[in-house]
Design an enzyme around this catalytic site. Structure first.
Site, PDB file in Angstrom:
ATOM      1  N   TYR A 138       0.870  -1.174   0.000  1.00  0.00           N
ATOM      2  CA  TYR A 138       0.000   0.000   0.000  1.00  0.00           C
ATOM      3  C   TYR A 138       0.913   1.231   0.000  1.00  0.00           C
ATOM      4  CZ  TYR A 138      -3.821   3.048   1.821  1.00  0.00           C
ATOM      5  OH  TYR A 138      -4.745   4.032   2.020  1.00  0.00           O
ATOM      6  N   LYS A 166      -1.087  -1.009  -4.262  1.00  0.00           N
ATOM      7  CA  LYS A 166      -2.211  -0.059  -4.234  1.00  0.00           C
ATOM      8  C   LYS A 166      -1.553   1.308  -4.179  1.00  0.00           C
ATOM      9  CE  LYS A 166      -5.681   1.304  -0.705  1.00  0.00           C
ATOM     10  NZ  LYS A 166      -6.036   2.579  -1.256  1.00  0.00           N
TER      11      LYS A 166
HETATM   12  O1  MN9 Z   1      -8.506   4.156  -0.534  1.00  0.00           O
HETATM   13  C1  MN9 Z   1      -8.992   6.417  -0.515  1.00  0.00           C
HETATM   14  N1  MN9 Z   1      -7.965   7.081   0.218  1.00  0.00           N
HETATM   15  C2  MN9 Z   1      -8.163   7.607   1.432  1.00  0.00           C
HETATM   16  C3  MN9 Z   1      -8.464   5.181  -1.096  1.00  0.00           C
HETATM   17  O2  MN9 Z   1      -9.208   7.606   1.979  1.00  0.00           O
HETATM   18  C4  MN9 Z   1      -7.018   8.212   2.110  1.00  0.00           C
HETATM   19  C5  MN9 Z   1      -9.610   7.250  -1.640  1.00  0.00           C
HETATM   20  O3  MN9 Z   1     -10.737   6.557  -2.076  1.00  0.00           O
HETATM   21  C6  MN9 Z   1      -9.983   8.664  -1.224  1.00  0.00           C
HETATM   22  O4  MN9 Z   1     -10.755   8.644  -0.062  1.00  0.00           O
HETATM   23  C7  MN9 Z   1     -10.775   9.392  -2.309  1.00  0.00           C
HETATM   24  C8  MN9 Z   1     -11.060  10.845  -1.954  1.00  0.00           C
HETATM   25  O5  MN9 Z   1      -9.868  11.602  -1.977  1.00  0.00           O
HETATM   26  O6  MN9 Z   1     -10.091   9.320  -3.512  1.00  0.00           O
END
Ligand code: MN9
Length: 293
Positions: A138, A166
Site C-alpha cells: 500500500y 495499491k
Molecule cells: O482508498 C482512498 N484514500 C483515502 C483510497 O481515503 C485516504 C480514496 O478513495 C480517497 O478517499 C478518495 C477521496 O480523496 O479518492
C-alpha cells in the site's frame, strides 16, 4: 504463481459503521456488502484507511475481518489491509486473515517513526515470511510519509510473494514505471478522483472509498476505457468528481458516512478525534451529492 485476474477491477475500501454506542454495526456492514456484490464489484478491501483501521482496537479489526469473510464467503475477492507500525502486530493480523480464508493481504509501510528503507524492507519480508498469502504493498506517501520509488519496488516485486501495489498517489509517472517494469503484477489506482488517469497509466483497477456508494460509475468507467470510449468515460469521471469535491469540502469520511446514511445504510458517524459532520455540511451533501448518484 498467484493468478492475478481475480484482483483486477473495482474494490470498495469498506467503511466501518458505528452504532450509537460507538460499536461496530454488523447489520449495516452486511447490507452494504450485499448492495455492492449486486453491483458486480470484483471484491473488497477490508480494514484500510477508509475503515478507520487505526482508530479501531485490535479486537474490532479482527471482528471486521471475520464478519466480512462470513458475509462474502467465496462470492468475490477479499484483500485484508493488515498494516500496523509494529511488525509483530502486522503478522498477527495476517495470520488471522489467512486462517479466515482471505485472498491476499496488503500493508501500508510502517509510519510515524521515519523508519529507514532497510527497516521497511525487513518489515515487509518478515511479514511475507510468516504468512502464506500474496502481499499487495500500500503506497500512500501523503499519509505514511514513505514514498516508494521504482527502484525500491523492484526489491519487493521481484519476489513472487508480492503481487502488486495499491498506489494512492498522484505520481502517475511512477505508476507507469511500475506497470512497465512489472506488466504481470497488479496495480490499483488509489485516488478515486483520478481513476481514469490511473487506467491510462497502467492501473488494473481501483481500490477506493467512494466506491462504497458509487461502484457502478467506476465499473462503467473501466468498461468504457477498455472499449476505448474515452470521452464517455471522462464524462462519468466528471460527475464522480463533482461528488468527490463536495466530500473533500466536508471531510471525506464524514461526507461518505453521511451519504450512506441518506441512502438508508445506517453507518453512524466517524470516530474521534475525527469531528462529526455538522448539520450545515450534512444538508450541503444532501443537496449536492444525492442528485448526482
Ligand atoms: O482508498 C482512498 N484514500 C483515502 C483510497 O481515503 C485516504 C480514496 O478513495 C480517497 O478517499 C478518495 C477521496 O480523496 O479518492
Amino acid at each position: 504463481m498467484t493468478d492475478v485476474n481475480k484482483f483486477k477491477g473495482i474494490f470498495p475500501a469498506l467503511l466501518t459503521p458505528f452504532n450509537e454506542k460507538d460499536e461496530i454495526n454488523e447489520k449495516a456492514l452486511e447490507k452494504l456488502i450485499e448492495y455492492n456484490i449486486q453491483k458486480g464489484v470484483t471484491g473488497f478491501y477490508v480494514g484500510g484507511s477508509t475503515a478507520e483501521a487505526f482508530l479501531l482496537s485490535d479486537e474490532e479489526r479482527l471482528q471486521v475481518y471475520r464478519l466480512v469473510k462470513e458475509i462474502v464467503g467465496k462470492r468475490c475477492t477479499l484483500i485484508a489491509h493488515i498494516g500496523c507500525i509494529s511488525t509483530g502486530q502486522t503478522i498477527m493480523f495476517g495470520e488471522c486473515v489467512q486462517s479466515l480464508g482471505y485472498d491476499a493481504v496488503s500493508a501500508v509501510a510502517p509510519f510515524y517513526y521515519k523508519f529507514t528503507f532497510d527497516e521497511i524492507k525487513k518489515h515487509y519480508f518478515d511479514v511475507v515470511e510468516h504468512i502464506d498469502l500474496p502481499m499487495l504493498i500500500y503506497n500512500f506517501p501523503a499519509f505514511s510519509g514513505v514514498n516508494l520509488t521504482t527502484e525500491n519496488l523492484k526489491l519487493f516485486l521481484n519476489d513472487e510473494r508480492f503481487i502488486g501495489v495499491k498506489h494512492t498517489s498522484n505520481d502517475y509517472f511512477g505508476l507507469e514505471q511500475f506497470k512497465t517494469a512489472f506488466p504481470h503484477k497488479v496495480f490499483y489506482n488509489g485516488f478515486d478522483e483520478m481513476f481514469l488517469a490511473g487506467l491510462s497509466m497502467g492501473a488494473d483497477g481501483g481500490i477506493g472509498s467512494t466506491y462504497n456508494f458509487m461502484a457502478e460509475k467506476f465499473i462503467k468507467m473501466q468498461q468504457l476505457f477498455n472499449e476505448e470510449k474515452h470521452s464517455e468515460a471522462f464524462e462519468i469521471q466528471q460527475i464522480a468528481n463533482k461528488i468527490i469535491a463536495a466530500l473533500i469540502k466536508v471531510g471525506v469520511f464524514q461526507g461518505e458516512k453521511a451519504v450512506l446514511n441518506m441512502l438508508g445504510f445506517d453507518f453512524g458517524d466517524v470516530r474521534a478525534p475525527f469531528e462529526k459532520i455538522s448539520k450545515e455540511n450534512y444538508d450541503y451533501i444532501e443537496k449536492t451529492v444525492i442528485p448526482l448518484l
